[in-house]
Design a protein around this motif. Structure first.
Motif, PDB file in Angstrom:
ATOM      1  N   SER A  25       0.849  -1.187   0.000  1.00 20.29           N
ATOM      2  CA  SER A  25       0.000   0.000   0.000  1.00 20.29           C
ATOM      3  C   SER A  25       0.885   1.237   0.000  1.00 20.29           C
ATOM      4  O   SER A  25       2.076   1.162   0.300  1.00 20.29           O
ATOM      5  N   PHE A  27       1.519   3.129  -2.713  1.00 20.72           N
ATOM      6  CA  PHE A  27       2.027   3.457  -4.037  1.00 20.72           C
ATOM      7  C   PHE A  27       1.268   2.629  -5.077  1.00 20.72           C
ATOM      8  O   PHE A  27       0.587   1.668  -4.750  1.00 20.72           O
ATOM      9  N   THR A  28       1.435   3.046  -6.333  1.00 22.85           N
ATOM     10  CA  THR A  28       0.791   2.348  -7.450  1.00 22.85           C
ATOM     11  C   THR A  28       1.842   1.517  -8.162  1.00 22.85           C
ATOM     12  O   THR A  28       2.885   2.035  -8.566  1.00 22.85           O
ATOM     13  N   ILE A  29       1.576   0.256  -8.345  1.00 20.81           N
ATOM     14  CA  ILE A  29       2.585  -0.647  -8.882  1.00 20.81           C
ATOM     15  C   ILE A  29       3.013  -0.270 -10.296  1.00 20.81           C
ATOM     16  O   ILE A  29       4.150  -0.511 -10.690  1.00 20.81           O
ATOM     17  N   ASP A  30       2.143   0.371 -11.057  1.00 21.89           N
ATOM     18  CA  ASP A  30       2.495   0.721 -12.428  1.00 21.89           C
ATOM     19  C   ASP A  30       3.602   1.778 -12.496  1.00 21.89           C
ATOM     20  O   ASP A  30       4.208   1.971 -13.550  1.00 21.89           O
ATOM     21  N   ASP A  31       3.860   2.447 -11.409  1.00 26.26           N
ATOM     22  CA  ASP A  31       4.843   3.537 -11.408  1.00 26.26           C
ATOM     23  C   ASP A  31       6.253   3.087 -11.020  1.00 26.26           C
ATOM     24  O   ASP A  31       7.215   3.848 -11.198  1.00 26.26           O
ATOM     25  N   SER A  54       5.128  -1.396 -15.950  1.00 22.77           N
ATOM     26  CA  SER A  54       4.972  -0.380 -16.994  1.00 22.77           C
ATOM     27  C   SER A  54       5.916  -0.648 -18.149  1.00 22.77           C
ATOM     28  O   SER A  54       5.589  -0.398 -19.312  1.00 22.77           O
ATOM     29  N   SER A  72       2.145  -9.860 -10.857  1.00 23.38           N
ATOM     30  CA  SER A  72       1.489  -8.837 -10.044  1.00 23.38           C
ATOM     31  C   SER A  72       0.013  -8.750 -10.377  1.00 23.38           C
ATOM     32  O   SER A  72      -0.409  -9.112 -11.474  1.00 23.38           O
ATOM     33  N   ALA A  74      -2.500  -5.636  -9.977  1.00 24.41           N
ATOM     34  CA  ALA A  74      -2.648  -4.246  -9.551  1.00 24.41           C
ATOM     35  C   ALA A  74      -3.961  -4.018  -8.818  1.00 24.41           C
ATOM     36  O   ALA A  74      -4.029  -3.203  -7.883  1.00 24.41           O
ATOM     37  N   ASN A  77      -3.388  -4.995  -5.359  1.00 29.47           N
ATOM     38  CA  ASN A  77      -2.172  -4.454  -4.738  1.00 29.47           C
ATOM     39  C   ASN A  77      -1.305  -5.569  -4.166  1.00 29.47           C
ATOM     40  O   ASN A  77      -0.872  -5.523  -3.001  1.00 29.47           O
TER      41      ASN A  77
END
Length: 126
Positions: A25, A27-31, A54, A72, A74, A77
């Motif tokens: 938690s 943050f966004t995994i795509d980043d 990404s 993963s 998303a 999470n």
């Protein structure tokens, strides 16, 4: 607040399988690149498997290629590490970690994470 929590470890015989999960938690995994690391007491932590969703890239330590798979989800999470054909030398505490500096999957596994959580113990008996 960035948090990561690994789970799913346990005792397994050589040749067996385990699936580790890492709930995160903050943050966004795509980043970012995120991955799995392991450490044996008295030895340095090593990068095992890392993923950058990404960039659509993964990196694996040579000794786990074709046996471990990082993935993963998303929406949940969560990051997973499917470990097949386990060997006694895979015994270690496994951690998940993320690099909030926007690194590649390779760089994350080589340099280590900026943030990581509590690990889970994997014991492989011979």
């Amino acid at each position: 607040d960035v948090q990561l929590q690994a789970s799913g470890g346990g005792l397994v015989q050589a040749g067996g399988s385990l699936r580790l999960s890492c709930a995160f938690s903050g943050f966004t995994i795509d980043d970012y690149a995120i991955g799995w690391f392991r450490q044996v007491p008295g030895k340095e932590r090593e990068g095992v498997a890392c993923i950058n969703t990404s960039e659509r890239t993964t990196y694996y330590k040579d000794s786990v290629k074709d046996r471990f798979t990082v993935s993963s989800d998303a929406a949940k999470n969560t990051v997973y590490l499917q470990m097949d054909n386990l060997r006694p030398e895979d015994t270690a505490i496994y951690y998940c970690g993320v690099d909030l500096g926007h690194s590649s999957s390779y760089a994350l596994c080589q340099r280590g994470p900026s943030n990581w959580g509590r690990g889970t113990l994997v014991t492989v008996s011979s």
